[in-house]
Design an enzyme around this catalytic site. Structure first.
Site, PDB file in Angstrom:
ATOM      1  CG  ASP A  79      39.780 -25.692 -26.219  1.00 28.50           C
ATOM      2  OD1 ASP A  79      38.973 -25.553 -25.299  1.00 28.50           O
ATOM      3  OD2 ASP A  79      40.846 -26.349 -26.125  1.00 28.50           O
ATOM      4  CG  HIS A 116      39.820 -29.140 -24.232  1.00 29.85           C
ATOM      5  ND1 HIS A 116      40.747 -28.210 -23.844  1.00 29.85           N
ATOM      6  CD2 HIS A 116      39.769 -30.043 -23.230  1.00 29.85           C
ATOM      7  CE1 HIS A 116      41.242 -28.546 -22.670  1.00 29.85           C
ATOM      8  NE2 HIS A 116      40.671 -29.663 -22.274  1.00 29.85           N
TER       9      HIS A 116
END
Ligand code: XUL
Ligand code: CO
Length: 438
Positions: free
Chosen positions: A103, A100
């Site tokens: 992340d 993501h």
């Protein structure tokens, strides 16, 4: 560069009889079976979020595994995580990873600053991809963590939130494209509702379709060549997610004319939350030409939520790989371990044990699935079960030569009829025989 996991060496294939816990028993990446190398059949990917961000927090307690990797501020942590991630990819022989946006770089005060952080981390990951020969299986945007998305992103009642989400996803698509990602995932964690008392379901679903179309068109305009996937999930965090299961998503895509653009990323634990088997969801995707990629994990049958455990159930993995083989294998997709350590597994070594277990389970699943196909009895049984459609009245129905009048005439003449036995117990035992025989 500092070594983050000095206690673990490269994990190699040593065969089923090894007593080395840091070795593969069934995953032999370059072994050719079923016409392809195992690594090409399986296309294993690491999930950046669980592996390098999740610290084992739950509703009742703090993290049990520190993932700061010696970093002292959010961006230093992000850089260290990236270096640690590539060490883990190398040591496990994983070729791909999924991430993501949030992340790889933590969100800052403004969208502009956040995007600058993403640019910095994209440059680092581009360099690391090149140096280590790793690839992005897919990227995605985290449109569910920040409080602005409490009532949804693409399905938010607020047009301003919708615009923010659109901008965030645009950037996530840009960095996925820059990193050469072969896929882009939309998972709608908060794209649903908690109560219909406050929800305009029709508008929310139309808006979701608008967002998906805009983002996919934008991605193509900047040269993104990969697949777009929707990842179905029935609930959690919302009570009801609009992308409930494979069949619901396919219906939604067809309604809005998006079915040529999107495929599905099927996750095992999402399937079971929807009261389906993993195999069911894969089959629905396959027969609708929507099979794309897989989030490999498993739930706990005694817990009613998305536990995202590493997959160790070889039986389920075999039936999954049978569906993958029937779908013709992965093209741009792969097996992403959307899986985390359970909270009490609190050593860095456990990360390696978990990946070894997951990779060996799917390698075993692939080996068993190929044996089921080669054995031929399962396919032959199914062909026989449907053989009445090949001749006589069955053939006439399929070819359109028998209409309702002919069917009535047939039934009146034939008298009572019965299907042949489904022989479920025989088939289950047949699979056990294949599973537990060398
Ligand atoms: C959540 C989930 C996500 C998606 C990507 O249940 O599966 O991690 O895979 O957003
Ligand atoms: Co997932």
């Amino acid at each position: 560069m500092k070594e983050f996991f000095p206690q673990v060496r490269e994990i190699l294939y040593e065969g089923p009889k090894t007593d080395n816990p840091f070795a593969f028993r069934f995953y032999n990446p370059d072994e050719v079976i079923g016409g392809k190398k195992m690594r090409e059949h399986l296309r294993f990917a690491m999930s950046y979020w669980h592996t390098f961000c999740g610290e084992g927090v739950d509703m009742f307690g703090a993290g049990t595994l520190d993932k700061s990797f010696g970093g002292k501020n959010p961006m230093e942590i992000a850089r260290n995580r990236a270096h640690a991630a590539f060490e883990l990819l190398d040591k496990l022989g994983l070729d791909y990873y999924c991430f993501h946006d949030r992340d790889i770089a933590p969100e800052a005060q403004t969208l502009r600053e956040t995007n600058a952080r993403l640019d910095e981390m994209t440059a680092l990951l581009t360099q690391l991809n090149r140096e280590h020969g790793k690839k992005v299986l897919w990227g995605t945007a985290n449109c569910f963590y920040n409080p602005r998305y409490a009532a949804g992103a693409g399905t938010s009642p607020s047009a301003e939130v919708f615009a923010f989400a659109a901008a965030q996803i645009k950037k996530a698509i840009e960095i996925t494209t820059a990193l050469g990602g072969s896929g882009y995932v939309f998972w709608g964690g908060r794209e649903g509702y908690d109560t219909l008392l406050n929800t305009d379901m029709a508008l929310e679903q139309e808006n979701m379709a608008r967002l998906l179309r805009m983002e996919a068109e934008y991605a193509r305009s900047i040269g993104f060549k990969g697949d777009f996937y929707i990842e179905p999930k029935p609930k959690e965090p919302t009570k009801h997610q609009y992308d409930f299961d494979a069949a619901t998503v396919i219906g939604f895509l067809k309604k809005f004319g998006l079915d040529d653009i999107f495929k599905l990323n099927i996750e095992a634990n999402h399937a079971t939350l929807a009261q389906h088997t993993f195999q069911h969801e894969l089959c629905v995707a396959r027969i609708n030409g929507a099979f794309g990629s897989i989030d490999a994990n498993q739930g706990d049958p005694l817990l009613g939520w998305d536990t995202d455990q590493f997959p160790t159930n070889a039986y389920d993995a075999a039936l999954c790989m049978l569906e993958v083989l029937r779908a013709g294998g992965f093209v741009n997709g792969g097996l992403n371990f959307d899986a985390k350590l359970r909270r009490a597994s609190c050593d860095m070594d456990d990360l390696f044990h978990a990946y070894i277990a997951g990779m060996d389970t799917f390698a075993l699943g692939l080996r068993i699935a190929l044996r089921i196909v080669a054995d031929g009895r399962l396919d032959a049984f199914v062909a026989q079960r449907y053989s009445s459609w090949k001749t006589g009245i069955g053939e006439q129905i399929i070819s359109g030569r028998a209409g309702i009048a002919e069917l009535e005439r047939f039934a009146l003449e034939k008298g009572d009829v019965m299907p042949s036995s489904g022989r479920q117990e025989y088939l289950e035992n047949l699979i056990n025989g294949i599973l537990f025989t060398e």
